[in-house]
Scaffold this motif. Structure first.
Motif, PDB file in Angstrom:
ATOM      1  N   UNK A  86      73.091 -71.604 -72.758  1.00  0.00           N
ATOM      2  CA  UNK A  86      72.285 -72.247 -71.625  1.00  0.00           C
ATOM      3  C   UNK A  86      71.699 -71.807 -70.931  1.00  0.00           C
ATOM      4  N   UNK A  87      71.519 -70.340 -71.295  1.00  0.00           N
ATOM      5  CA  UNK A  87      70.877 -69.300 -70.336  1.00  0.00           C
ATOM      6  C   UNK A  87      71.055 -69.023 -69.159  1.00  0.00           C
ATOM      7  N   UNK A 102      69.637 -70.462 -63.974  1.00  0.00           N
ATOM      8  CA  UNK A 102      70.054 -71.362 -65.141  1.00  0.00           C
ATOM      9  C   UNK A 102      67.697 -71.473 -65.574  1.00  0.00           C
ATOM     10  N   UNK A 103      68.106 -70.775 -66.143  1.00  0.00           N
ATOM     11  CA  UNK A 103      66.487 -70.135 -66.941  1.00  0.00           C
ATOM     12  C   UNK A 103      65.908 -71.733 -66.994  1.00  0.00           C
ATOM     13  N   UNK A 104      66.265 -72.567 -67.032  1.00  0.00           N
ATOM     14  CA  UNK A 104      66.156 -74.395 -66.858  1.00  0.00           C
ATOM     15  C   UNK A 104      66.906 -74.816 -65.807  1.00  0.00           C
ATOM     16  N   UNK A 129      67.211 -70.709 -58.612  1.00  0.00           N
ATOM     17  CA  UNK A 129      66.083 -70.214 -60.240  1.00  0.00           C
ATOM     18  C   UNK A 129      65.466 -68.874 -59.301  1.00  0.00           C
ATOM     19  N   UNK A 130      65.973 -68.363 -60.504  1.00  0.00           N
ATOM     20  CA  UNK A 130      65.188 -66.378 -60.820  1.00  0.00           C
ATOM     21  C   UNK A 130      64.755 -67.124 -61.711  1.00  0.00           C
ATOM     22  N   UNK A 131      63.482 -65.654 -61.275  1.00  0.00           N
ATOM     23  CA  UNK A 131      62.903 -65.511 -62.662  1.00  0.00           C
ATOM     24  C   UNK A 131      62.835 -65.157 -63.767  1.00  0.00           C
ATOM     25  N   UNK A 135      66.920 -63.556 -65.795  1.00  0.00           N
ATOM     26  CA  UNK A 135      67.431 -64.402 -66.225  1.00  0.00           C
ATOM     27  C   UNK A 135      68.242 -63.450 -67.282  1.00  0.00           C
ATOM     28  N   UNK A 136      67.242 -63.047 -68.523  1.00  0.00           N
ATOM     29  CA  UNK A 136      67.272 -63.427 -69.796  1.00  0.00           C
ATOM     30  C   UNK A 136      67.581 -61.589 -70.823  1.00  0.00           C
TER      31      UNK A 136
END
Length: 581
Positions: A86-87, A102-104, A129-131, A135-136
């Protein structure tokens, strides 16, 4: 697409981009790019500003993950597989509400999966929301070296533990060495070293364990501990990659591995050493795709840069950089060479190994095993019509005499030497057998260098220092020539020093990167006469004082005052400071 238009409108409204950039972004999106790829990838704006606008458009809180130290227990609340699928990254948990980046955040599948997981455990989910890159990067970091290696180890566990697999038939041993699990382990260890900015990898047997340590910012850190039965296969795999003899374990061996990691060409200089009942491996990590830095970017003071530039304009003579292994001597020489590199100048180098590739410079790798060493290579270089010569290291009498000969016959020669300070350059060369009158005729500039760890800019804060230490440092600062002080600074005024309190960005160390600390000795006419006189140290120090030169310790203290490094690094780099304080 509607959300992207909202974000674009907010960016224009907040004057983070203009109408022309917004139109360009729309054009790129019509060709298949995302808004983030168009703006951040195209370097029209920072990722942080883009993410803040995205958070505002979604009506969700913005979080900068580099400013958060997330507890390990919190990170483990979501299974690794779910994080990767789910990133998603858990950020905060108060016992009832789990905050998730969450990435998206508009990914319905990810929302359903995470909410089902939370409902099972009686939690509520709150999205932030984070950059994207943060996250990755964090997901990758959480997975970590240990998890990747543990997976490979589990796949090969039975084969490693059964000794008959390793001893009965050579074919079986080779199969284990070349097998996917061992290959994966070595590959992961090398990749994590590069991603973590390590300069060296140590793989060493320690009783019942095999320990993997990375040297990062000059300090060794244990990153992985493996069972000892895996060690021989790891060493053998590295030997295969470096074209070394697998069955030779009685003598040291040296080799080289070239790999492409994350789009960069990385060389690993491999050294094996027999230890009790086993072998140790050390790999020096060299990023050959990196360009040589400038003296300014290394941290040299403007006064030092001006002095170096003045001396490299001379048509002949020697410039020597000295210091222990790993103090950045070769990097400094390349910074100097890059400044000289021009079409009308023939620059040739002899290196072991070639650390930076510089277009326009003729770089040669010495190969002692076939008799091509610094001395024999220097003889050949002198027939190549060079203007400037760089020799990796002056380590014996023959190389020293040839370097002196080159400097006397109209060549500008750069090299490194292993001494503790600039005052030891002349005695060291004399000890090698070089005549003092030849040194007096050829030496232009001596540089002694160390590397101090830089304070992490993300968690930097003022440090409380005991008053008696501050008083002793103040007395030391008063001895520094005023020309090196920042405008408005007075040694009698308040002295502020800094440190890093530790954060996610620097791995809780408080440090990130390194800065050069240097002392320079100019070989003036007065200094040349002192060389011929026998180099009496008291008179030499008086001449250095007349030159208004900084000592290594003084340069380190000034860098601590400038907020680049800490007092503990000053004390570490200078035994004299430790004794005084």
């Amino acid at each position: 697409m509607f959300m992207d238009e909202q974000i674009l409108a907010l960016l224009v409204q907040h004057k983070l981009i203009d109408d022309k950039t917004a139109a360009l972004a729309k054009d790129l999106m019509s060709r298949g790019k995302t808004l983030e790829q168009a703006l951040v990838g195209g370097k029209y704006m920072s990722e942080i500003n883009y993410t803040k606008a995205r958070a505002e458009a979604l009506g969700l809180p913005f979080v900068d993950l580099t400013e958060r130290v997330i507890p390990k227990e919190t990170l483990e609340l979501i299974p690794q597989e779910a994080k990767e699928t789910f990133n998603a990254v858990p950020v905060e948990f108060d016992g009832k509400v789990l905050q998730v980046a969450l990435l998206n955040p508009q990914d319905l599948k990810a929302n359903e999966g995470l909410e089902f997981l939370a409902a099972e455990r009686g939690w509520n989910i709150k999205y932030v929301v984070a950059p994207s890159s943060q996250i990755l990067s964090l997901i990758k970091k959480i997975k970590g070296l240990g998890v990747e290696v543990a997976t490979a180890l589990a796949q090969a566990k039975g084969r490693f533990e059964h000794k008959e697999d390793k001893t009965e038939e050579g074919g079986k041993l080779e199969e284990v060495i070349r097998g996917a699990p061992v290959s994966r382990m070595v590959s992961v260890i090398m990749r994590h070293a590069v991603e973590g900015g390590a300069s060296d990898i140590h793989i060493e047997p320690m009783g019942s364990e095999s320990r993997v340590r990375y040297r990062i910012d000059g300090v060794l850190r244990t990153t992985l501990v493996l069972p000892i039965y895996v060690h021989p296969a790891l060493v053998s795999r590295i030997k295969v990659l470096a074209n070394l003899k697998i069955d030779e374990t009685r003598v040291p061996q040296d080799g080289r591995i070239s790999q492409e990691i994350a789009g960069r060409k990385i060389d690993f200089r491999v050294s094996t050493l027999p230890v009790v009942d086993n072998e140790k491996v050390v790999m020096r990590v060299l990023d050959t795709s990196a360009s040589a830095p400038t003296l300014e970017s290394l941290g040299y003071r403007k006064e030092h840069v001006a002095l170096v530039k003045e001396h490299i304009k001379k048509p002949f003579g020697m410039l020597l950089v000295t210091g222990p292994t790993g103090s950045g001597k070769s990097t400094t020489l390349f910074a100097v060479l890059t400044g000289l590199n021009a079409e009308g100048i023939n620059i040739s180098t002899l290196e072991d190994p070639v650390e930076y590739y510089v277009p326009g410079v003729n770089q040669s790798q010495v190969k002692p095993e076939i008799g091509y060493n610094f001395a024999s290579g220097l003889r050949s270089l002198l027939r190549q019509d060079p203007n400037v010569i760089m020799v990796g290291e002056v380590r014996d009498r023959e190389t020293a005499e040839l370097a002196i000969h080159a400097a006397l016959t109209g060549h500008l020669l750069f090299s490194t030497l292993h001494t503790n300070d600039v005052y030891s350059i002349v005695p060291r060369l004399v000890d090698m057998g070089v005549e003092p009158f030849l040194l007096a005729a050829t030496l232009n500039l001596g540089i002694a260098q160390r590397l101090a760890r830089k304070i992490c800019t993300n968690c930097k804060e003022p440090e409380n220092i005991e008053p008696e230490i501050v008083d002793k440092l103040r007395n030391e600062i008063k001895k520094i020539p005023p020309k090196y002080f920042s405008p408005g600074f007075s040694p009698d005024g308040p002295l502020t020093f800094f440190h890093g309190k530790g954060c996610a960005r620097c791995g809780d160390t408080g440090y990130q990167g390194r800065v050069a600390v240097a002392e320079l000795m100019e070989f003036t006419d007065s200094m040349r006469r002192l060389i011929e006189k026998g180099f009496p140290i008291a008179e030499v120090r008086a001449e250095v004082a007349r030159q208004e030169a900084l000592s290594l310790r003084q340069d380190a203290i000034l860098k601590a005052l400038d907020g680049l490094t800490t007092l503990s690094e000053v004390f570490r780099l200078s035994q004299e400071v430790q004794e005084d304080v």
